[in-house]
Design an enzyme around this catalytic site. Structure first.
Site, PDB file in Angstrom:
ATOM      1  CE  LYS A 125      11.629  -2.960  -2.969  1.00  0.00           C
ATOM      2  NZ  LYS A 125      12.026  -4.368  -2.928  1.00  0.00           N
TER       3      LYS A 125
ATOM      4  NE  ARG B 146      11.492 -11.013  -7.176  1.00  0.00           N
ATOM      5  CZ  ARG B 146      11.363 -10.155  -6.173  1.00  0.00           C
ATOM      6  NH1 ARG B 146      10.168  -9.662  -5.869  1.00  0.00           N
ATOM      7  NH2 ARG B 146      12.406  -9.782  -5.452  1.00  0.00           N
TER       8      ARG B 146
ATOM      9  CE1 TYR C   1     -20.035  10.098  -7.947  1.00  0.00           C
ATOM     10  CE2 TYR C   1     -18.126   9.851  -6.512  1.00  0.00           C
ATOM     11  CZ  TYR C   1     -18.767  10.476  -7.579  1.00  0.00           C
ATOM     12  OH  TYR C   1     -18.127  11.469  -8.259  1.00  0.00           O
TER      13      TYR C   1
ATOM     14  CG  MET D  48     -10.174  10.781  -8.093  1.00  0.00           C
ATOM     15  SD  MET D  48     -10.187  11.453  -9.750  1.00  0.00           S
ATOM     16  CE  MET D  48     -10.923  10.130 -10.672  1.00  0.00           C
TER      17      MET D  48
HETATM   18  C1  LIG Z   1      12.361  -4.809  -1.560  1.00  0.00           C
HETATM   19  C2  LIG Z   1      13.487  -5.721  -1.385  1.00  0.00           C
HETATM   20  C3  LIG Z   1      14.115  -5.868  -0.129  1.00  0.00           C
HETATM   21  C4  LIG Z   1      13.595  -5.245   1.134  1.00  0.00           C
HETATM   22  O1  LIG Z   1      12.532  -6.034   1.646  1.00  0.00           O
HETATM   23  P1  LIG Z   1      11.847  -5.707   3.058  1.00  0.00           P
HETATM   24  O2  LIG Z   1      10.996  -6.889   3.286  1.00  0.00           O
HETATM   25  O3  LIG Z   1      11.048  -4.463   2.860  1.00  0.00           O
HETATM   26  O4  LIG Z   1      12.924  -5.547   4.033  1.00  0.00           O
HETATM   27  C5  LIG Z   1      15.257  -6.636  -0.081  1.00  0.00           C
HETATM   28  N1  LIG Z   1      15.736  -7.246  -1.187  1.00  0.00           N
HETATM   29  C6  LIG Z   1      15.137  -7.163  -2.386  1.00  0.00           C
HETATM   30  C7  LIG Z   1      15.692  -7.880  -3.546  1.00  0.00           C
HETATM   31  C8  LIG Z   1      13.976  -6.415  -2.521  1.00  0.00           C
HETATM   32  O5  LIG Z   1      13.392  -6.352  -3.719  1.00  0.00           O
END
Ligand SMILES: *Cc1c(COP(=O)(O)O)cnc(C)c1O
Length: 405
Positions: A37, A138, A298, A346
């Protein structure tokens, strides 16, 4: 055209080796889903998703349908789990691209079912993973309030009732997220797995036989929880699917509180075997000498107390170099630590190379990674800015080229 020299190098060999190593930690009956992701934690989905598949990953995990569609274009055979679920109007893309959505709200199932019916999907042909909230509050259905709050009980029952035999949707997996697997005592995880066990009991009572128990991040895997999760899955006639992210990219979550020695063998061996996949580099664009009394950057937050040599480097906060690092952190030049002086701009930053002989225009500068005998880790950057490696990686700007090496 040659690029502005601010780039990230991704070692696909290390990523593949990391994945294969993690497979050895998963008991033989546990499958691993490679979390890719957020553009593979800023490492580039384009580079990392195919590499994970080459290493043997049959499942990929993305945050959104958009990311899932992108992953599908690169990995036609992989199972692709959309962790945060589909949003209104996205069901059609889930079905068309063969994605697997996580769901826990009735409206999400409406969205998926409507899209599946519109596409003429056969009964049970669109897999769904139902998330159970085992304590993180969550996402997911909350089964722990079953006895005390009738409404919540209704929520789980109502969700399960949606998977009627004629529905195009199939309850393929049950998922939860362990939110404190990096706490070495494992107490919170044990509580979550108990709640999950109870919820799975209810899923079974409803006559459902999902195939996958989808639980556990890097910390859970490295702390040696795979065995336990696999046992829980087996008791309910399921297979376990763990979801490592950070470890795939070669970092080990810091356990807090830490393990009393000895730590689990899985963690000890991981320290020896996992290697960071990402290096972030730039180059010296210009070198100048300044007299004592000159100010830098800056608002002149740095004042030279003696004559100095400064190097201008092609990285700024728009590239993800946190502005708070100004006057507080060092980059690597010629294998030595060169302190950032003045504010990070930047698009540029200035480092003090007074004590590093021979620095020239074009010299490679390391922001994250190794040079000579020195290393800067994502944990170092995270500590300096009060965050975590996950955020350091995902903040590396889109304009920083990702290059497979
Ligand atoms: C991002 C995520 C993971 C991976 O987590 P890590 O700590 O990076 O291994 C696993 N499960 C869910 C639901 C996540 O959102």
């Amino acid at each position: 055209m040659p690029m502005r020299p601010c780039w990230v190098e991704i070692s696909t060999r290390r990523l593949e080796e990391n994945f294969r190593f993690l497979l050895t930690l998963a008991a033989s009956h546990v499958e691993l889903l490679a979390i890719v992701k957020a553009d593979a934690y800023g490492h580039s989905l384009r580079i990392c998703a195919p590499a994970a598949v080459r290493a043997g990953a049959r499942w990929l995990g993305v945050a959104s349908v958009e990311e899932g569609v992108a992953a599908r274009a690169m990995c036609p055979e992989a199972r692709i789990l959309v962790i945060s679920g589909a949003f209104p109007g996205q069901g059609a893309a889930v079905v068309e691209h063969g994605l697997t959505a996580v769901a826990w709200e009735p409206w999400q199932l409406d969205e998926l079912e409507g899209a599946a019916r519109a596409a003429g999907a056969a009964a049970g042909s669109v897999p769904v993973h139902l998330e159970i909230d085992t304590g993180m509050s969550r996402q997911g259905v909350s089964p722990e309030r079953l006895s005390s709050e009738a409404q919540e009980a209704d929520a789980l029952v109502r969700i399960l009732e949606r998977f009627t035999p004629g529905s195009p949707l199939r309850l393929e997996g049950v998922m939860t997220h362990l939110f404190a697997a990096d706490e070495a005592d494992g107490a919170v995880t044990a509580m979550q797995l108990e709640r999950l066990d109870a919820a799975l009991g209810r899923v079974g009572e409803a006559g459902m036989l999902p195939e996958w128990l989808n639980v556990g991040n890097s910390a859970a895997l490295l702390a040696g929880q795979a065995e336990k999760i696999a046992g829980l899955a087996a008791r309910h006639g399921m297979k376990a699917l763990l979801r490592p992210g950070l470890a795939l990219y070669g970092l080990i979550p810091q356990f807090n509180p830490q393990f009393e020695p000895p730590e689990p063998p899985s963690l000890t061996v991981a320290r020896a075997r996992l290697r960071p996949v990402l290096s972030w580099k730039t180059r010296v664009a210009s070198v100048r000498s300044i007299p004592a009394g000159a100010v830098v950057g800056y608002n002149g937050t740095f004042v030279a107390t003696e004559p100095m040599r400064l190097a201008l480097v092609a990285v700024g906060y728009a590239d993800g170099l946190d502005r708070r690092l100004g006057n507080r952190f060092s980059l690597l030049v010629r294998g030595a630590r060169a302190p950032l002086v003045g504010r990070v701009s930047m698009d540029q930053a200035v480092v003090d190379v007074t004590g590093i002989p021979g620095v020239e225009v074009g010299d490679e500068v390391v922001i994250l990674g190794s040079q000579g005998g020195e290393t800067i880790t994502a944990f170092d950057l995270a500590e300096a800015t009060g965050t975590i490696p996950w955020e350091i990686f995902t903040r590396i700007g889109a304009r920083v080229s990702r290059i497979a090496v």
